[in-house]
Structures are given as structure tokens and as C-alpha cells.
Design an enzyme around this catalytic site. Structure first.
Site, PDB file in Angstrom:
ATOM      1  N   LEU A  66       0.797  -1.223   0.000  1.00 17.69           N
ATOM      2  CA  LEU A  66       0.000   0.000   0.000  1.00 17.69           C
ATOM      3  C   LEU A  66       0.832   1.276   0.000  1.00 17.69           C
ATOM      4  CD1 LEU A  66      -2.926  -1.104   2.331  1.00 17.69           C
ATOM      5  CD2 LEU A  66      -2.707  -1.298  -0.154  1.00 17.69           C
ATOM      6  N   THR A  67       2.135   1.142  -0.214  1.00 18.80           N
ATOM      7  CA  THR A  67       2.958   2.345  -0.354  1.00 18.80           C
ATOM      8  C   THR A  67       2.822   2.873  -1.776  1.00 18.80           C
ATOM      9  OG1 THR A  67       4.927   1.066  -0.945  1.00 18.80           O
ATOM     10  CG2 THR A  67       4.650   1.629   1.387  1.00 18.80           C
ATOM     11  N   HIS A  68       2.999   4.176  -1.921  1.00 15.05           N
ATOM     12  CA  HIS A  68       2.888   4.809  -3.227  1.00 15.05           C
ATOM     13  C   HIS A  68       4.211   4.707  -3.981  1.00 15.05           C
ATOM     14  CE1 HIS A  68      -0.378   6.724  -0.973  1.00 15.05           C
ATOM     15  NE2 HIS A  68      -0.973   6.869  -2.149  1.00 15.05           N
ATOM     16  N   MET A 102       8.986   4.727   4.839  1.00 17.34           N
ATOM     17  CA  MET A 102       8.902   3.294   4.551  1.00 17.34           C
ATOM     18  C   MET A 102      10.045   2.863   3.638  1.00 17.34           C
ATOM     19  SD  MET A 102       6.544   2.496   6.522  1.00 17.34           S
ATOM     20  CE  MET A 102       6.660   0.760   6.177  1.00 17.34           C
ATOM     21  N   GLU A 103      10.417   3.725   2.723  1.00 12.39           N
ATOM     22  CA  GLU A 103      11.554   3.434   1.850  1.00 12.39           C
ATOM     23  C   GLU A 103      12.845   3.333   2.660  1.00 12.39           C
ATOM     24  OE1 GLU A 103       8.328   4.879  -0.754  1.00 12.39           O
ATOM     25  OE2 GLU A 103       9.054   5.474   1.207  1.00 12.39           O
ATOM     26  N   ASP A 117      22.618 -12.869   5.632  1.00 16.29           N
ATOM     27  CA  ASP A 117      22.789 -13.875   4.586  1.00 16.29           C
ATOM     28  C   ASP A 117      24.261 -14.096   4.259  1.00 16.29           C
ATOM     29  OD1 ASP A 117      21.965 -15.619   2.324  1.00 16.29           O
ATOM     30  OD2 ASP A 117      22.850 -13.987   1.149  1.00 16.29           O
TER      31      ASP A 117
END
Length: 146
Positions: A66-68, A102-103, A117
Site C-alpha cells: 500500500l505504499t505509493h 517506509m523506503e 545472509d
């Protein structure tokens, strides 16, 4: 409204936006030494984690539904080896209708997971588990608008 949907930002004006996120991965001292000495089998941990951060920032709308999708104008990953692990900070900037926190968080978490990893063969115990490997403190340090 039921279900899920993106927030309507059509009425907003584009403005300068910036966010800084950070996090940490605890590692064994022997693993930290191997990173510093360039002895990790998969390669240069710092460089690969930095590239992973940039890629994750750019791919955030594909990872978090739901992020743009917004233009990313600046990504500055900082991956720093400490005696007890690796610290990651990611600064993201744009001129857009919505923020980039969010990015920045996506960049930090991708970098930290990439570190894990790359060093997992060094971090495993005799049972194949990771008792000393912990990702902590993932947070937004700064969010600016305007």
C-alpha cells in the site's frame, strides 16, 4: 471502507521529503573480524549491504503493497562495522506528495538481512542455529517535510 487501499494523495502538493532509518545486527566477534579482514566467502559485506539498501528503497512499492510509487531522488546508505556487529543507516530524499520513511526502513532491513545472509555460515552454531545473531533497533530516526 472495508478491505485495504492506498491513501488518496491526489490533493497534496509535492514537497521536499526526507527520512533516515537505522538498525543493527549483533554478530560474533569472529564474524566481525572476518568482515573487517575481507574473509567472508560471499564477498564484501559492506558493499553488498549498501547496494541491497539502495535496491530495497527503489523497490519499496513492490515489497509493501500500500505504499505509493514515488520518485526517489537520493539514497545514502551507511554501513558501519562495530566490534559487536554492523550498524546500518539509510537516508532517503525526494520531492513528492508522501513521505519516504517506509523506503528508508525497507533499505535498512534489506541491508541487515543481506549482512545476515552473507555471514550466516560464520554465525551458525553446531546445531545450525543462530543464537548470537539478532537484528534490533530498526527505527525511523528522522522524518522531514518541507
Amino acid at each position: 471502507m472495508s478491505g485495504a487501499g492506498m491513501v488518496d494523495i491526489t490533493a497534496k502538493e509535492p514537497v521536499r521529503r526526507e527520512a533516515v532509518a537505522s538498525g543493527f545486527i549483533s554478530l560474533k566477534r569472529e564474524t566481525v573480524k572476518a568482515i573487517r579482514e575481507g574473509r567472508v566467502e560471499k564477498g564484501d559485506v559492506i558493499s553488498v549491504a549498501s547496494v541491497a539498501a539502495v535496491l530495497a528503497v527503489k523497490e519499496t512499492p513492490r515489497l509493501i503493497p500500500l505504499t505509493h510509487p514515488i520518485p526517489i531522488e537520493k539514497v545514502e546508505p551507511e554501513v558501519r562495522v562495530r566490534d559487536d556487529g554492523v550498524e546500518v543507516r539509510v537516508r532517503v530524499a525526494t520531492t513528492a506528495k508522501t513521505g519516504v520513511e517506509m523506503e528508508a526502513l525497507a533499505g535498512v532491513t534489506a541491508a541487515l538481512l543481506t549482512v545476515w545472509d552473507m555471514v550466516k555460515s560464520l554465525e551458525k552454531d553446531e546445531t545450525g542455529n543462530y543464537p548470537d545473531t539478532v537484528i534490533t533497533g530498526v527505527k525511523v530516526e528522522v522524518k522531514r517535510k518541507g
